[in-house]
Design a protein around this motif. Structure first.
Motif, PDB file in Angstrom:
ATOM      1  N   LEU A  82      -3.298   4.506  -1.917  1.00 27.66           N
ATOM      2  CA  LEU A  82      -4.306   5.102  -1.043  1.00 27.66           C
ATOM      3  C   LEU A  82      -4.142   6.620  -1.033  1.00 27.66           C
ATOM      4  O   LEU A  82      -3.046   7.124  -0.840  1.00 27.66           O
ATOM      5  N   HIS A  83      -5.235   7.317  -1.231  1.00 31.24           N
ATOM      6  CA  HIS A  83      -5.189   8.783  -1.259  1.00 31.24           C
ATOM      7  C   HIS A  83      -5.418   9.326   0.151  1.00 31.24           C
ATOM      8  O   HIS A  83      -6.382  10.043   0.428  1.00 31.24           O
ATOM      9  N   ASP A  84      -4.518   8.965   1.041  1.00 29.61           N
ATOM     10  CA  ASP A  84      -4.590   9.367   2.441  1.00 29.61           C
ATOM     11  C   ASP A  84      -3.193   9.711   2.909  1.00 29.61           C
ATOM     12  O   ASP A  84      -2.198   9.408   2.243  1.00 29.61           O
ATOM     13  N   SER A  85      -3.093  10.353   4.072  1.00 24.40           N
ATOM     14  CA  SER A  85      -1.773  10.692   4.589  1.00 24.40           C
ATOM     15  C   SER A  85      -1.074   9.421   5.076  1.00 24.40           C
ATOM     16  O   SER A  85      -1.699   8.493   5.586  1.00 24.40           O
ATOM     17  N   ALA A  86       0.231   9.410   4.940  1.00 24.85           N
ATOM     18  CA  ALA A  86       1.017   8.264   5.401  1.00 24.85           C
ATOM     19  C   ALA A  86       0.893   8.108   6.911  1.00 24.85           C
ATOM     20  O   ALA A  86       0.862   6.989   7.432  1.00 24.85           O
TER      21      ALA A  86
ATOM     22  N   ALA B 111       0.945   5.294   0.471  1.00 27.55           N
ATOM     23  CA  ALA B 111       0.287   6.513   0.915  1.00 27.55           C
ATOM     24  C   ALA B 111       1.325   7.621   0.893  1.00 27.55           C
ATOM     25  O   ALA B 111       2.341   7.523   1.584  1.00 27.55           O
ATOM     26  N   GLN B 112       1.079   8.638   0.096  1.00 26.03           N
ATOM     27  CA  GLN B 112       2.076   9.672  -0.143  1.00 26.03           C
ATOM     28  C   GLN B 112       3.354   9.004  -0.640  1.00 26.03           C
ATOM     29  O   GLN B 112       3.315   8.241  -1.600  1.00 26.03           O
TER      30      GLN B 112
ATOM     31  N   VAL C 153      -2.506   6.401   7.608  1.00 22.80           N
ATOM     32  CA  VAL C 153      -2.492   5.001   7.190  1.00 22.80           C
ATOM     33  C   VAL C 153      -1.646   4.180   8.149  1.00 22.80           C
ATOM     34  O   VAL C 153      -2.006   3.056   8.534  1.00 22.80           O
TER      35      VAL C 153
ATOM     36  N   CYS D 133       0.853  -1.188   0.000  1.00 22.62           N
ATOM     37  CA  CYS D 133       0.000   0.000   0.000  1.00 22.62           C
ATOM     38  C   CYS D 133       0.889   1.239   0.000  1.00 22.62           C
ATOM     39  O   CYS D 133       1.814   1.344   0.814  1.00 22.62           O
TER      40      CYS D 133
END
Length: 428
Positions: free
Chosen positions: A91-95, A37-38, A98, A35
């Motif tokens: 994933l379009h979320d902050s590391a 993330a950022q 996540v 995965c």
């Protein structure tokens, strides 16, 4: 949590040539999915994600991939694919969020004391647990957050005790233990946790408008917006301003708060009803908490207070004239303190009511006007009832009456499946 820490070759985003970092704890060499993330990579297990998340389970069951051209490839320094046989999920979320989410899924949630740092972690978990439909984790995180933003007066008082203890220990009344209520309101809207709103709006209403609209680092509403090159960092997710509609709610609520404090102080002098109890052995329905009963006119103060004496064991006032004089002086002092001088508590009716209820206790009684246990008790009971009444009516001050009871897992909007890009190399 355990992961392998062997030296791995550097990996890069093929398009930007930015080096990507493996998460130090959430990188398992036997993991079955990567995965991103950022610019952080997590190598975890499909079975672990699928077990907890309806969203991830559906994604992995379907097993279809989006157009690889729409997602950045991950390559070694020589340009070769970094993950030939492992699916990559973007994933379009902050590391940070996540990482906190995956840690909670693997090790179980470990929440703190609801201070500012704890809120940063819990709020990120709540956002993603809602987004990816991880119901049990969402419930646990929301229950934890509700300790600081409760739906009961008892919970609120416990919360305020923690804040006061923090101020005493730090020796600075300006220090704020809890996070900005603006961030809590925005989070509650985002994840459809409407039960958090009344306490958050009430807390925010205690701040002057100058601090609400002009925030600085010494302000309890200040949110540290860390400089971050990534567009979806956790810090940017904690908005420092309200929506227009919630700003309107706040303004109306602050007006109600001020009116409530004025009415509360006036009620001490003018008209309050003290409920009949067996402890008092009589009916109290009077124009004054310290007045004595008059069967002909229950709202009149008796000209013969000495006739109200019952028995030595009864909780009755035996010096009504002195108590009434003392009481009126206390009302004048409260008016000066909270309305004219606008000292501490001037925007906090729950605090004001609590303070007023203690004004005739032994702690506050002066030498010339010794404590009257009957009047002190009646004032304390009156204040307690007023605080309960205010708490029940508080949601209406901010226009929240119709939705504050909701503790649903999310509205239709928040339950919309999130954006997940999947690149599956070497699979049909």
């Amino acid at each position: 949590m355990h992961s392998n820490h062997f030296q791995h070759p550097a990996i890069f985003d093929a398009q930007t040539r930015v080096q990507l970092q493996r998460h130090p704890d959430l990188w398992f060499d036997d993991g079955s999915v990567v995965c991103r993330a950022q610019n952080t990579l997590f190598r975890v297990h499909v079975s672990q994600l699928s077990r907890h998340s309806v969203c991830f389970r559906d994604v992995f069951v379907v097993g279809t991939s989006t157009d690889p051209a729409t997602s950045a490839s991950i390559v070694h320094e020589d340009g070769s694919n970094a993950f030939e046989d492992c699916p990559v999920v973007i994933l379009h979320d902050s590391a940070e969020d996540v990482g906190n989410l995956f840690t909670a899924l693997y090790d179980g949630p470990k929440f703190g004391n609801n201070d500012r740092e704890d809120f940063r972690m819990v709020s990120g978990i709540l956002r993603l647990a809602t987004k990816y439909i991880i119901e049990k984790l969402r419930e646990k995180a929301l229950a934890h957050l509700s300790i600081a933003w409760p739906s009961t007066l008892k919970g609120w008082d416990a919360r305020e005790d923690v804040a006061r203890t923090f101020e005493m220990e730090t020796g600075n009344p300006g220090r704020h233990f809890y996070p900005s209520p603006i961030s809590v309101i925005n989070l509650a809207r985002q994840i459809d946790a409407l039960s958090l709103l009344p306490a958050a709006f009430y807390d925010l209403s205690r701040y002057p408008f100058s601090q609400i609209f002009e925030q600085d680092e010494d302000n309890g509403l200040y949110v540290n917006q860390l400089s971050d090159t990534e567009p979806c960092s956790s810090s940017s997710a904690s908005q420092s301003s309200l929506s227009l509609l919630d700003t309107q709610r706040l303004c109306l609520g602050k007006e109600s708060v001020q009116h409530t404090i004025t009415s509360l102080i006036q009620a001490m002098r003018l008209s309050q009803t003290i409920r009949n109890t067996t402890q008092y052995q009589t009916v109290f329905s009077l124009s004054h908490p310290l007045a004595v009963p008059n069967t002909a006119n229950p709202f009149a103060i008796s000209p013969h207070p000495h006739r109200y004496r019952r028995s030595p064991s009864s909780f009755v006032c035996i010096s009504a004239a002195a108590c009434r004089k003392d009481f009126n002086e206390l009302v004048d002092l409260a008016t000066q303190h909270y309305i004219f001088d606008r000292e501490r508590g001037c925007c906090d009716p729950l605090y004001v009511a609590e303070e007023l209820g203690q004004l005739k206790s032994s702690e506050f009684s002066n030498f010339e006007s010794p404590e009257c246990k009957a009047c002190a008790r009646s004032l304390e009971m009156w204040a307690a009832k007023e605080r309960e009444r205010m708490w029940k009516g508080m949601p209406s001050w901010f226009g929240l009456s119709h939705n504050v009871g909701s503790t649903s897992s999310g509205s239709e909007e928040t339950r919309t499946p999130p954006t997940i890009d999947i690149i599956i190399h070497g699979h049909p």
